[in-house]
Design a protein around this motif. Structure first.
Motif, PDB file in Angstrom:
ATOM      1  N   GLY A  87       0.881  -1.316  -0.098  1.00 56.91           N
ATOM      2  CA  GLY A  87      -0.084  -0.047   0.056  1.00 56.91           C
ATOM      3  C   GLY A  87       0.935   1.120  -0.062  1.00 56.91           C
ATOM      4  O   GLY A  87       2.211   1.252   0.160  1.00 56.91           O
ATOM      5  N   THR A  88       0.233   2.351  -0.061  1.00 58.51           N
ATOM      6  CA  THR A  88       0.911   3.802  -0.164  1.00 58.51           C
ATOM      7  C   THR A  88       0.167   4.752   0.800  1.00 58.51           C
ATOM      8  O   THR A  88      -1.071   4.586   1.196  1.00 58.51           O
ATOM      9  CB  THR A  88       0.993   4.270  -1.794  1.00 58.51           C
ATOM     10  N   CYS A  89       0.914   5.431   1.601  1.00 63.94           N
ATOM     11  CA  CYS A  89       0.157   6.458   2.574  1.00 63.94           C
ATOM     12  C   CYS A  89       1.038   7.712   2.474  1.00 63.94           C
ATOM     13  O   CYS A  89       2.331   7.834   2.097  1.00 63.94           O
ATOM     14  CB  CYS A  89       0.163   5.889   3.871  1.00 63.94           C
ATOM     15  N   ARG A  90       0.358   8.815   2.919  1.00 65.48           N
ATOM     16  CA  ARG A  90       0.982  10.087   3.108  1.00 65.48           C
ATOM     17  C   ARG A  90       0.979  10.119   4.751  1.00 65.48           C
ATOM     18  O   ARG A  90       0.028  10.075   5.143  1.00 65.48           O
ATOM     19  CB  ARG A  90       0.256  10.853   2.320  1.00 65.48           C
ATOM     20  N   VAL A  91       2.115  10.801   5.335  1.00 68.06           N
ATOM     21  CA  VAL A  91       2.102  10.887   6.629  1.00 68.06           C
ATOM     22  C   VAL A  91       2.669  12.463   6.883  1.00 68.06           C
ATOM     23  O   VAL A  91       3.535  12.988   6.291  1.00 68.06           O
ATOM     24  CB  VAL A  91       3.212  10.125   7.120  1.00 68.06           C
ATOM     25  N   ARG A  92       2.049  12.917   7.772  1.00 65.96           N
ATOM     26  CA  ARG A  92       2.427  14.186   8.375  1.00 65.96           C
ATOM     27  C   ARG A  92       2.740  14.138   9.984  1.00 65.96           C
ATOM     28  O   ARG A  92       1.741  13.957  10.507  1.00 65.96           O
ATOM     29  CB  ARG A  92       1.480  15.434   7.933  1.00 65.96           C
ATOM     30  N   LEU A  93       3.835  14.063  10.426  1.00 68.75           N
ATOM     31  CA  LEU A  93       4.033  14.056  11.726  1.00 68.75           C
ATOM     32  C   LEU A  93       3.801  15.481  12.617  1.00 68.75           C
ATOM     33  O   LEU A  93       3.864  16.430  12.128  1.00 68.75           O
ATOM     34  CB  LEU A  93       5.449  13.679  12.274  1.00 68.75           C
ATOM     35  N   GLU A  94       3.293  15.278  13.814  1.00 62.69           N
ATOM     36  CA  GLU A  94       2.950  16.535  14.531  1.00 62.69           C
ATOM     37  C   GLU A  94       4.012  17.417  14.669  1.00 62.69           C
ATOM     38  O   GLU A  94       5.181  17.103  15.008  1.00 62.69           O
ATOM     39  CB  GLU A  94       2.619  15.777  16.030  1.00 62.69           C
ATOM     40  N   GLY A  95       3.823  18.698  14.326  1.00 62.21           N
ATOM     41  CA  GLY A  95       4.656  19.467  14.415  1.00 62.21           C
ATOM     42  C   GLY A  95       5.656  19.756  13.115  1.00 62.21           C
ATOM     43  O   GLY A  95       6.060  20.891  12.996  1.00 62.21           O
ATOM     44  N   GLU A  96       5.134  18.955  12.221  1.00 66.32           N
ATOM     45  CA  GLU A  96       5.594  19.158  10.802  1.00 66.32           C
ATOM     46  C   GLU A  96       4.514  19.576   9.913  1.00 66.32           C
ATOM     47  O   GLU A  96       3.474  19.620   9.871  1.00 66.32           O
ATOM     48  CB  GLU A  96       6.273  17.927  10.432  1.00 66.32           C
ATOM     49  N   THR A  97       5.049  20.406   8.830  1.00 60.84           N
ATOM     50  CA  THR A  97       4.222  20.941   7.745  1.00 60.84           C
ATOM     51  C   THR A  97       4.129  19.953   6.373  1.00 60.84           C
ATOM     52  O   THR A  97       3.255  19.856   5.816  1.00 60.84           O
ATOM     53  CB  THR A  97       4.450  22.227   7.284  1.00 60.84           C
ATOM     54  N   GLU A  98       5.326  19.364   6.514  1.00 62.56           N
ATOM     55  CA  GLU A  98       5.649  18.427   5.306  1.00 62.56           C
ATOM     56  C   GLU A  98       4.686  17.063   5.457  1.00 62.56           C
ATOM     57  O   GLU A  98       5.070  16.466   6.254  1.00 62.56           O
ATOM     58  CB  GLU A  98       6.925  18.089   4.900  1.00 62.56           C
ATOM     59  N   TRP A  99       4.123  16.770   4.165  1.00 63.44           N
ATOM     60  CA  TRP A  99       3.772  15.335   4.104  1.00 63.44           C
ATOM     61  C   TRP A  99       4.730  14.434   3.357  1.00 63.44           C
ATOM     62  O   TRP A  99       5.364  14.876   2.340  1.00 63.44           O
ATOM     63  CB  TRP A  99       2.329  15.237   3.379  1.00 63.44           C
ATOM     64  N   LYS A 100       5.029  13.360   3.966  1.00 69.15           N
ATOM     65  CA  LYS A 100       5.667  12.454   3.171  1.00 69.15           C
ATOM     66  C   LYS A 100       5.148  11.167   2.926  1.00 69.15           C
ATOM     67  O   LYS A 100       4.169  10.908   3.379  1.00 69.15           O
ATOM     68  CB  LYS A 100       6.964  11.839   4.212  1.00 69.15           C
ATOM     69  N   THR A 101       5.535  10.655   1.884  1.00 67.59           N
ATOM     70  CA  THR A 101       4.730   9.527   1.183  1.00 67.59           C
ATOM     71  C   THR A 101       5.842   8.169   1.349  1.00 67.59           C
ATOM     72  O   THR A 101       6.914   8.331   0.927  1.00 67.59           O
ATOM     73  CB  THR A 101       4.656   9.702  -0.352  1.00 67.59           C
ATOM     74  N   TYR A 102       5.120   7.379   1.641  1.00 68.22           N
ATOM     75  CA  TYR A 102       5.611   5.896   2.091  1.00 68.22           C
ATOM     76  C   TYR A 102       4.908   4.758   1.286  1.00 68.22           C
ATOM     77  O   TYR A 102       3.783   4.820   1.467  1.00 68.22           O
ATOM     78  CB  TYR A 102       5.812   5.364   3.545  1.00 68.22           C
ATOM     79  N   THR A 103       5.426   3.767   0.996  1.00 67.63           N
ATOM     80  CA  THR A 103       4.910   2.472   0.170  1.00 67.63           C
ATOM     81  C   THR A 103       5.592   1.200   0.921  1.00 67.63           C
ATOM     82  O   THR A 103       6.416   1.294   1.610  1.00 67.63           O
ATOM     83  CB  THR A 103       5.172   2.936  -1.230  1.00 67.63           C
ATOM     84  N   GLY A 104       5.018   0.282   0.153  1.00 69.88           N
ATOM     85  CA  GLY A 104       5.501  -1.038   0.611  1.00 69.88           C
ATOM     86  C   GLY A 104       6.644  -1.295   0.329  1.00 69.88           C
ATOM     87  O   GLY A 104       7.671  -0.977  -0.433  1.00 69.88           O
ATOM     88  N   GLY A 105       7.471  -1.933   1.442  1.00 67.64           N
ATOM     89  CA  GLY A 105       9.135  -1.979   1.799  1.00 67.64           C
ATOM     90  C   GLY A 105       9.409  -1.005   2.528  1.00 67.64           C
ATOM     91  O   GLY A 105      10.575  -1.011   2.823  1.00 67.64           O
TER      92      GLY A 105
END
Lengths: 104, 104
Positions: free
Chosen positions: B60-78
């Protein structure tokens, strides 16, 4: 009701059936047997078995009709039902069903 | 990518979060540590951590934004991402995300 299995292996990747209506994780036992731990979201589905199986319900309620039968039977958390090998069964869940599937 | 955990215990009942958008099963290790094996259905959710955790993605694939950050990062299988203890993170999944959550 079995709450925990010890000294087992687990497959990390989920099994996804019926477009996600059924999700399970596979547990492998030292004697070569396996079980799946899963949930079925509210739906009306028809499952096909390979091996015979016992569906043990942790929580939820479902109506089940085995292939060749006309009667629907209702099962709820704490109960279980058996399905023969190479058979089909219809299952209706009105709330999330939490189960352990024992392959017999 | 870890495909299987051996010599573990598993809790038979599923963990259900966000009205079923997240389903997991808990795995207990001999050293006292635990992990969860789970899926997240397509959704936009905010998780809160207790212990720090590493989310390892099987598929799968997701976009993640950690608390206190403005940037979304994309992560995928593996891939995997870490979240601090007692933190929040926003996660958007566009397809079924299959994960192992390691509590650090």
């Amino acid at each position: 009701m079995t709450t925990q299995f010890d000294q087992v292996s687990v497959i990390t990747k989920a099994n996804v059936y019926f477009d996600g209506k059924c999700i399970s994780h596979t547990v492998l036992f030292a004697d070569g047997s396996r079980k799946t731990l899963g949930v079925i979201f509210p739906s009306s589905l028809t499952f096909s078995t390979g091996a015979a199986e016992r569906m043990e319900l942790n929580a939820g309620t479902c109506r089940v009709r085995l292939e060749g039968e006309t009667e629907w039977k209702t099962y709820t958390g704490g109960q279980s039902f058996d399905v023969p090998a190479n058979a089909k069964f219809d299952i209706e869940t009105l709330e999330l069903l939490d189960y352990v599937c024992h392959f017999l």
